[in-house]
Motif scaffolding. Sequence first.
Motif, PDB file in Angstrom:
ATOM      1  N   TRP A 157       0.617  -1.152   0.015  1.00  0.00           N
ATOM      2  CA  TRP A 157       0.303  -0.157   0.053  1.00  0.00           C
ATOM      3  C   TRP A 157       0.948   0.895   0.350  1.00  0.00           C
ATOM      4  O   TRP A 157       0.345   1.844  -0.730  1.00  0.00           O
ATOM      5  CB  TRP A 157      -0.762  -0.242   1.001  1.00  0.00           C
ATOM      6  CG  TRP A 157      -1.690   1.096   2.088  1.00  0.00           C
ATOM      7  CD1 TRP A 157      -2.526   1.918   0.669  1.00  0.00           C
ATOM      8  CD2 TRP A 157      -2.057   1.862   2.644  1.00  0.00           C
ATOM      9  NE1 TRP A 157      -3.047   2.609   1.149  1.00  0.00           N
ATOM     10  CE2 TRP A 157      -2.527   2.672   2.573  1.00  0.00           C
ATOM     11  CE3 TRP A 157      -1.324   1.865   3.657  1.00  0.00           C
ATOM     12  CZ2 TRP A 157      -2.511   3.849   3.668  1.00  0.00           C
ATOM     13  CZ3 TRP A 157      -1.370   2.840   5.207  1.00  0.00           C
ATOM     14  CH2 TRP A 157      -2.351   3.794   4.522  1.00  0.00           C
ATOM     15  N   ASN A 161       1.285   4.130  -3.208  1.00  0.00           N
ATOM     16  CA  ASN A 161       0.473   5.586  -2.881  1.00  0.00           C
ATOM     17  C   ASN A 161       1.943   6.535  -3.562  1.00  0.00           C
ATOM     18  O   ASN A 161       1.359   7.801  -3.663  1.00  0.00           O
ATOM     19  CB  ASN A 161      -0.008   5.591  -1.544  1.00  0.00           C
ATOM     20  CG  ASN A 161      -1.165   5.676  -1.442  1.00  0.00           C
ATOM     21  OD1 ASN A 161      -2.101   5.048  -2.037  1.00  0.00           O
ATOM     22  ND2 ASN A 161      -1.547   4.980   0.126  1.00  0.00           N
ATOM     23  N   GLN A 164       1.167   6.643  -6.948  1.00  0.00           N
ATOM     24  CA  GLN A 164       0.322   7.632  -6.905  1.00  0.00           C
ATOM     25  C   GLN A 164       0.798   9.219  -7.091  1.00  0.00           C
ATOM     26  O   GLN A 164       0.699   9.697  -7.654  1.00  0.00           O
ATOM     27  CB  GLN A 164      -0.538   7.067  -6.239  1.00  0.00           C
ATOM     28  CG  GLN A 164      -0.861   5.457  -6.596  1.00  0.00           C
ATOM     29  CD  GLN A 164      -2.100   5.711  -7.837  1.00  0.00           C
ATOM     30  OE1 GLN A 164      -1.138   5.042  -8.541  1.00  0.00           O
ATOM     31  NE2 GLN A 164      -3.558   5.472  -7.656  1.00  0.00           N
ATOM     32  N   PRO A 171      -3.840   9.378  -4.037  1.00  0.00           N
ATOM     33  CA  PRO A 171      -3.060   8.102  -2.951  1.00  0.00           C
ATOM     34  C   PRO A 171      -4.833   7.243  -2.622  1.00  0.00           C
ATOM     35  O   PRO A 171      -6.260   8.066  -2.924  1.00  0.00           O
ATOM     36  CB  PRO A 171      -2.890   8.387  -2.341  1.00  0.00           C
ATOM     37  CG  PRO A 171      -3.029   9.423  -1.813  1.00  0.00           C
ATOM     38  CD  PRO A 171      -3.342  10.434  -3.024  1.00  0.00           C
ATOM     39  N   TYR A 177      -6.908  -0.187  -1.131  1.00  0.00           N
ATOM     40  CA  TYR A 177      -5.872  -0.944  -2.387  1.00  0.00           C
ATOM     41  C   TYR A 177      -5.619  -2.502  -2.037  1.00  0.00           C
ATOM     42  O   TYR A 177      -5.467  -2.801  -2.613  1.00  0.00           O
ATOM     43  CB  TYR A 177      -4.303  -0.590  -0.478  1.00  0.00           C
ATOM     44  CG  TYR A 177      -3.481  -1.270  -2.045  1.00  0.00           C
ATOM     45  CD1 TYR A 177      -2.744  -1.483  -3.326  1.00  0.00           C
ATOM     46  CD2 TYR A 177      -2.802  -2.474  -1.076  1.00  0.00           C
ATOM     47  CE1 TYR A 177      -1.187  -1.800  -3.457  1.00  0.00           C
ATOM     48  CE2 TYR A 177      -1.734  -3.133  -1.040  1.00  0.00           C
ATOM     49  CZ  TYR A 177      -0.917  -2.957  -2.691  1.00  0.00           C
ATOM     50  OH  TYR A 177       0.308  -3.520  -3.100  1.00  0.00           O
TER      51      TYR A 177
END
Length: 230
Positions: A157, A161, A164, A171, A177
């Motif tokens: 995760w 992020n 991202q 995020p 996620y």
Amino acid sequence: MSVEEEEYGFLRANALTLAFGGLFVVTLAGQAISGTADFNAQQITNGLQPVSLFEYVTSSSFGVDVMENWQSEYLQFFLYIFATVWLVQRGSSESKEPGQEGTESDAEQKVGRHADDDSPAWARTGGWRTALFSRSLGLLMGALFLLTWAASSVAGWAAFNGEQLGQRQDPVSWVGYLGEADFWNRSFQNWQSEMLAVGSMAIFSVYLRQRGSPESKLVGAPHRDTAETG
């Protein structure tokens, strides 16, 4: 000190665990060093600053790679331990004999009043302690799988992020996620390799041998013989 350790010495009596423990440390260090080099090469390509070894091993990128592998290994052992209680492969050294499926009797397992004088205490006591102890290996593997899978999801995760944000995208939450293709792709690509390895070992041990290994039947044992060790 046990009788075996008094006779053989600590190193010889625990050589298998110590050898693989040492190999684990060496290979984990190798992953950290090579991972840092690969990560920094990508950083430089993207016009970013390289990171130190310490920064890399404490990053989500390193954490997710390590946890993904650990959780797939523990999943393999968890499933194999429980599956081999009820499923057999005739001729495999990794299997019980056909017809011996199940948890077996107390006498066969030496529990309760059938325990020997040197049996573990929880095997002799009966009740919930014996019930728990008799399934403790599989339960531990299952618990370690869940813990490492959870850790993998958290590290994945964070890494997701990070990507991202680097791409100027929003995020996602941890729960969000868990629904992402990235999480399941990371999981399944590790799980499928473990299922292949276990299945291959079960069937190959029917027809192939490794002299002296407890994971193999005797070299001269017929292919149909099951559960024999060398």
